[in-house]
Design an enzyme around this catalytic site. Structure first.
Site, short mmCIF file in Angstrom:
data_model
loop_
_atom_site.label_atom_id
_atom_site.label_comp_id
_atom_site.label_asym_id
_atom_site.label_seq_id
_atom_site.Cartn_x
_atom_site.Cartn_y
_atom_site.Cartn_z
N GLU A 279 55.93 93.00 19.85
CA GLU A 279 55.35 93.06 21.18
C GLU A 279 55.68 94.47 21.70
OE1 GLU A 279 56.82 90.03 23.86
OE2 GLU A 279 55.48 90.78 25.41
N ARG B 109 67.68 85.97 11.44
CA ARG B 109 67.63 87.30 12.03
C ARG B 109 68.89 88.07 11.66
NH1 ARG B 109 66.11 87.40 17.03
NH2 ARG B 109 67.39 89.12 17.75
N LYS C 124 66.90 93.31 23.55
CA LYS C 124 66.16 94.39 24.21
C LYS C 124 66.63 94.56 25.65
CE LYS C 124 61.73 94.02 21.78
NZ LYS C 124 60.43 93.35 21.85
P1 ATP Z 1 61.57 89.66 22.50
O1 ATP Z 1 62.78 88.92 22.90
O2 ATP Z 1 61.11 90.66 23.49
O3 ATP Z 1 60.48 88.83 21.88
P2 ATP Z 1 62.03 90.53 19.81
O4 ATP Z 1 63.25 91.27 19.36
O5 ATP Z 1 61.75 89.19 19.25
O6 ATP Z 1 62.14 90.55 21.36
P3 ATP Z 1 59.37 91.31 18.96
O7 ATP Z 1 58.63 92.53 19.32
O8 ATP Z 1 58.78 90.01 19.33
O9 ATP Z 1 60.81 91.48 19.60
O10 ATP Z 1 59.78 91.33 17.43
C1 ATP Z 1 58.92 91.67 16.39
C2 ATP Z 1 59.39 91.02 15.12
O11 ATP Z 1 60.71 91.44 14.79
C3 ATP Z 1 59.42 89.52 15.23
O12 ATP Z 1 58.75 88.98 14.09
C4 ATP Z 1 60.86 89.17 15.21
O13 ATP Z 1 61.09 87.94 14.59
C5 ATP Z 1 61.50 90.33 14.45
N1 ATP Z 1 62.88 90.54 14.87
C6 ATP Z 1 63.33 90.75 16.12
N2 ATP Z 1 64.67 90.85 16.14
C7 ATP Z 1 65.09 90.70 14.86
C8 ATP Z 1 66.39 90.68 14.20
N3 ATP Z 1 67.52 90.85 14.88
N4 ATP Z 1 66.41 90.50 12.87
C9 ATP Z 1 65.28 90.35 12.17
N5 ATP Z 1 64.05 90.34 12.71
C10 ATP Z 1 63.95 90.50 14.04
#
Ligand code: ATP
Ligand code: MG
Length: 603
Positions: free
Chosen positions: A64, A303, A313
């Site tokens: 996002e 994750r 974030k």
């Molecule tokens: P938000 O809480 O704003 O959704 P987010 O960290 O999930 O934050 P996204 O932009 O939705 O951000 O994430 C993009 C992709 O990165 C998603 O598929 C998510 O699962 C993956 N992702 C986010 N954080 C991690 C992490 N710590 N480890 C592995 N993958 C991650």
């Protein structure tokens, strides 16, 4: 292990994991080989990037665009782009931009930069040359709207006009089933009229939502008639004011995957409970004829949790906004821009992603694993150099007598001492004279037990130079050491036949006073002192490491004149350093410490 149907390029060397097994199985079975182009013809979005090759696997990385990517996203990027690369498939970078209020093109650009920098060239990974480099969910808003109408017509969705509070109460909870909304029994015709009124802007923000009609008593709360469209008068960074209703993420995401013919939709474990809705929606849209089977399938992995690092974030934004760090690209930040400025290389992050692997169980990875990958990535490539970070002057009191007053003796060392035989390795040139800079702690007035470096009467080699014998030191009125004194032993220069004639108890690093260059060196350390700074609701700001940045004025050898920004070095005995991407310039040397030569945090 089943052999993949598609010739593999690199996966033979990689350790297997559950995702690789699923993909190899699908390739062997030809699960997606007979797939036809999903969606209805004439959809502009479908044709924009060309028809996909059905025999290939397709993954996607769907951020996002509401913030800077961090090390956790790097894991996800490496998994998704890496699998596509290894199995001859394609991976889409897709902006999940269904939330108009929080998104911004600044983030879009930083995400594109981050993916490119990590080493994934998506022009080779499924994007048609000449088209926009990335996909975006907002390109599919028309299709999503049609999908919503199709669900309404088939009796699978209804417009609910309960208040948000009523909806919350009637959803029930883990122990209590939900209650049907009084609007749930509206006819498809009524729902269609009302939904179109939503779209035309006849209802206020929040006055109604479109909900999927599934089961208010489901033990999975995500199946209790989830909202799929909401009213929100907000300008979208891509579609402007075209829409006043926006699809919910859970509805939009599976459709995006399907329209792009994603085969393996890989996400983090928190989406596991959403998978039944993902499958429900795919099945309904296939029944309606809007999508073609086989639909994409969702798979979840755990994750990345990294010790001494936060990846929320919101909390990262707090560090920036409250000036605890100097911006998103502060070298202490776990953002990709921060890691890059700190000196982490794309190879080190790819190696890290590979090493930590892919599993379904939550665990913590020790920060030293990341540092270890950096050392491995630079060990054979970063040129060596000498730098004195805490300088004190060493005077060779017999220099004029034995070497000649004002004489400067040229010395050389290889830039890469362990290079393979025959490899062309540049030679570093520097000079030794009467005065050199040495590290303050390489001299001891009273040597502690086992101390092997400079103390009166002890012999030490100046690396790449001569063996010297320490004779003492001079001090100022306050008793601070101002100079270390020694005599040079002639004919012991490194690389000459005499070099082995005198035994030295240690070799120390040094920089000539005559040709050394002054440099600003930013000594970075971990941002937090607590391995899990925000676990269990702890105040992460209380765990900030007060010593995470110390700036020192150092001397570095003359081979570092005119090095470009972003260049990596191993300062002998000190660790890995990089010239700062932002502040380093030809006439101002600025180095960032990436990490030491060894893990000093290990217990
Ligand atoms: P938000 O809480 O704003 O959704 P987010 O960290 O999930 O934050 P996204 O932009 O939705 O951000 O994430 C993009 C992709 O990165 C998603 O598929 C998510 O699962 C993956 N992702 C986010 N954080 C991690 C992490 N710590 N480890 C592995 N993958 C991650
Ligand atoms: Mg997310």
């Amino acid at each position: 292990m089943t052999k993949p149907a598609t010739p593999a390029t690199e996966q033979d060397h990689k350790p297997s994991n559950f995702l690789r097994q699923i993909i190899e199985n699908d390739l062997a079975q030809g699960t997606y080989a007979s797939r036809r182009w999903a969606g209805s013809p004439g959809d502009a979005a479908h044709h924009a990037k060309g028809a996909p090759d059905p025999a290939k696997i397709r993954t996607r990385f769907p951020p996002e665009p509401n913030g800077y990517l961090h090390v956790g996203h790097a894991k996800s990027i490496c998994i998704n782009f890496g699998l596509a690369r290894d199995y001859g498939g394609v991976c889409h970078l897709r902006f999940d931009d269904t939330n108009p209020e929080k998104e911004d093109t600044e983030y879009v650009n930083s995400i594109i930069d981050a993916v490119k920098w990590l080493g994934f060239d998506w022009s080779q990974l499924g994007q048609t040359p000449g088209t926009s480099a990335a996909y975006q969910a907002s390109d599919y808003f028309d299709f999503m709207y049609r999908a919503a109408e199709a669900l309404i017509e088939a009796g699978h969705a209804y417009v609910d006009e309960q208040t948000p509070e009523e909806m919350r109460v009637n959803r029930g909870d883990f122990s209590k089933p939900g209650e049907n909304s009084p609007f749930r029994s509206r006819t498809p015709a009524e729902n269609l009229t009302r939904f179109r009124e939503m779209r035309r802007g006849l209802l206020a923000d929040g006055a109604a939502v479109l909900r999927a009609k599934i089961d208010m008593a489901s033990p999975n709360i995500n199946l209790r008639d989830p909202a799929i469209y909401r009213i929100r008068r907000a300008t979208h960074h891509n579609t402007g004011d075209t829409w006043c209703i926006y699809p919910m993420y859970t509805f939009a995401h599976p459709i995006e995957d399907a329209l792009e013919q994603i085969t393996h939709s890989i996400c983090t474990l928190e989406f596991e409970d959403q998978r039944p809705f993902y499958d429900w929606l795919m099945d309904r849209l296939c029944e309606c004829g809007l999508l073609a089977a086989p639909a994409p399938k969702q798979y979840e992995f755990s994750r990345l949790n990294l010790t001494y690092v936060i990846t929320s974030k919101r909390k990262l934004a707090q560090l920036v906004n409250e000036s605890k760090v100097n911006g998103w690209d502060d070298p202490r930040m776990p953002t990709i821009v921060g890691l890059r400025r700190r000196g982490y290389t794309p190879e080190s992050l790819q190696l890290f992603a590979e090493r930590i692997g892919v599993t379904k169980s939550d665990s913590w990875i020790d920060y030293s694993t990341l540092e270890g990958c950096l050392r491995e990535s630079l060990e054979n490539t970063a040129h060596r150099a000498m730098a004195v970070l805490d300088p004190v002057k060493l005077v060779l009191t017999n220099w004029d007598e034995v070497m000649g007053a004002g004489h400067l003796e040229p010395c050389t060392q290889p830039a890469l001492p362990h290079a393979e035989e025959g490899a062309e390795v540049p030679t570093r040139h520097f000079k030794i004279g009467k005065e050199v800079w040495i590290e303050r702690d390489d001299f001891a007035e009273v040597p502690p037990k086992g101390y092997k470096r400079l103390y009166s009467g002890n012999k030490v080699r100046l690396k790449g130079g001569y063996v010297i014998e320490c004779t003492g030191c001079t001090k100022d009125a306050d008793g601070n050491i101002t100079e270390v004194l020694a005599t040079i032993i002639p004919d012991t220069k490194s690389g000459t036949p005499g070099s082995a004639t005198v035994k030295a108890s240690a070799a120390i690093t040094w920089v000539g006073v005559n040709d050394g260059l002054q440099a600003e060196v930013r000594m970075y350390d971990r941002l937090f002192t607590d391995a899990q700074p925000d676990a269990g609701g702890k105040d992460f700001l209380a765990a900030l490491n007060p010593d995470s940045l110390k700036v020192v004025t150092a001397y570095v050898e003359p081979s570092l004149a005119n090095v470009p920004a972003g260049a990596h070095f191993q300062f002998e005995r000190h660790g890995y350093f990089v010239t700062d991407r932002v502040d380093h310039a030809g006439d101002k040397l600025v180095f960032n410490k990436i990490t030491g030569l060894k893990d000093t945090w290990a217990k």
